[in-house]
Design a protein around this motif. Sequence first.
Motif, mmCIF file in Angstrom:
data_model
loop_
_atom_site.group_PDB
_atom_site.id
_atom_site.type_symbol
_atom_site.label_atom_id
_atom_site.label_comp_id
_atom_site.label_asym_id
_atom_site.label_seq_id
_atom_site.Cartn_x
_atom_site.Cartn_y
_atom_site.Cartn_z
ATOM 1 N N ASN A 126 4.003 -0.065 -1.202
ATOM 2 C CA ASN A 126 3.774 -0.938 -2.341
ATOM 3 C C ASN A 126 4.031 -0.242 -3.675
ATOM 4 O O ASN A 126 4.574 -0.827 -4.588
ATOM 5 C CB ASN A 126 2.358 -1.503 -2.308
ATOM 6 C CG ASN A 126 1.280 -0.449 -2.471
ATOM 7 O OD1 ASN A 126 1.280 0.570 -1.800
ATOM 8 N ND2 ASN A 126 0.369 -0.696 -3.376
ATOM 9 N N THR A 127 3.668 1.032 -3.779
ATOM 10 C CA THR A 127 3.838 1.706 -5.071
ATOM 11 C C THR A 127 5.312 1.952 -5.397
ATOM 12 O O THR A 127 5.713 1.835 -6.555
ATOM 13 C CB THR A 127 3.037 3.014 -5.130
ATOM 14 O OG1 THR A 127 3.407 3.850 -4.034
ATOM 15 C CG2 THR A 127 1.542 2.747 -5.104
ATOM 16 N N GLY A 128 6.100 2.281 -4.395
ATOM 17 C CA GLY A 128 7.530 2.476 -4.633
ATOM 18 C C GLY A 128 8.211 1.186 -5.051
ATOM 19 O O GLY A 128 9.017 1.168 -5.991
ATOM 20 N N LEU A 148 2.298 6.672 -10.143
ATOM 21 C CA LEU A 148 1.384 5.537 -10.185
ATOM 22 C C LEU A 148 0.058 5.808 -9.501
ATOM 23 O O LEU A 148 -0.994 5.409 -10.002
ATOM 24 C CB LEU A 148 2.036 4.295 -9.554
ATOM 25 C CG LEU A 148 3.296 3.762 -10.225
ATOM 26 C CD1 LEU A 148 3.720 2.439 -9.578
ATOM 27 C CD2 LEU A 148 3.125 3.594 -11.717
ATOM 28 N N THR A 149 0.078 6.477 -8.353
ATOM 29 C CA THR A 149 -1.165 6.729 -7.627
ATOM 30 C C THR A 149 -2.090 7.682 -8.383
ATOM 31 O O THR A 149 -3.305 7.614 -8.248
ATOM 32 C CB THR A 149 -0.890 7.295 -6.221
ATOM 33 O OG1 THR A 149 -0.058 8.453 -6.335
ATOM 34 C CG2 THR A 149 -0.222 6.263 -5.327
ATOM 35 N N ILE A 162 -3.399 3.677 -8.807
ATOM 36 C CA ILE A 162 -3.015 2.572 -7.931
ATOM 37 C C ILE A 162 -3.016 3.084 -6.497
ATOM 38 O O ILE A 162 -2.418 4.123 -6.204
ATOM 39 C CB ILE A 162 -1.637 2.004 -8.327
ATOM 40 C CG1 ILE A 162 -1.710 1.443 -9.757
ATOM 41 C CG2 ILE A 162 -1.175 0.944 -7.328
ATOM 42 C CD1 ILE A 162 -0.392 0.989 -10.324
ATOM 43 N N VAL A 163 -3.689 2.361 -5.630
ATOM 44 C CA VAL A 163 -3.822 2.768 -4.240
ATOM 45 C C VAL A 163 -2.573 2.365 -3.464
ATOM 46 O O VAL A 163 -2.114 1.223 -3.541
ATOM 47 C CB VAL A 163 -5.076 2.128 -3.598
ATOM 48 C CG1 VAL A 163 -5.178 2.492 -2.128
ATOM 49 C CG2 VAL A 163 -6.325 2.571 -4.346
ATOM 50 N N LYS A 164 -2.034 3.327 -2.746
ATOM 51 C CA LYS A 164 -0.861 3.080 -1.908
ATOM 52 C C LYS A 164 -1.312 2.325 -0.657
ATOM 53 O O LYS A 164 -2.295 2.686 -0.022
ATOM 54 C CB LYS A 164 -0.218 4.420 -1.539
ATOM 55 C CG LYS A 164 1.117 4.286 -0.871
ATOM 56 C CD LYS A 164 1.774 5.653 -0.751
ATOM 57 C CE LYS A 164 3.123 5.474 -0.077
ATOM 58 N NZ LYS A 164 3.912 6.683 -0.132
ATOM 59 N N ASN A 165 -0.592 1.247 -0.334
ATOM 60 C CA ASN A 165 -0.865 0.483 0.884
ATOM 61 C C ASN A 165 0.450 -0.089 1.399
ATOM 62 O O ASN A 165 1.505 0.229 0.873
ATOM 63 C CB ASN A 165 -1.915 -0.615 0.628
ATOM 64 C CG ASN A 165 -1.462 -1.630 -0.399
ATOM 65 O OD1 ASN A 165 -0.341 -2.120 -0.365
ATOM 66 N ND2 ASN A 165 -2.335 -1.947 -1.343
#
Length: 108
Positions: A1-3, A73-74, A79-82
Motif C-alpha cells: 500500500n505504501t509504494g 512514508l512509514t 503510515i502503516v504498511k499493509n
Amino acid sequence: NTGILTTKASIKALSKDDNLGIVCAMGIPLGLENIVTNAKKHDKFIALNGCELQCATKALATIELKPDQNVVLTKDLSIVKNKNYDEETHLEEVVEFVLNAARRLKGE
C-alpha cells in the motif's frame, strides 16, 4: 500500500504544481535512456519512498543522484504498511507533504 501510495500522491501533486516533475523509479536502474535523461534534467530531488527499503532513493543512487529530501512514508508520516492496495486514507496527507517539501526546496 505504501509504494502504491507514493505513485498516487506523486501524480496528484503534479496536477497541483506545474513546476514539479516525476520520473519512473524503476526505469532509472534499468538504464532506460529517456527516463535517465529526464531525471538528470532536474536539479532538486525528493525521493518519495513507501517504506524503509527506500527503492526511490536507491534508484536515484544508481545514476549518482542524491535526493535533496528523502521521504519514507512509514517513518516520516507513520503510515502503516499493509496489503490493502486500494487504500487512500493518507493520500491527501502525502500530497500536501510532497507539495510542502517542494516549496521548501524552491525557497518559498
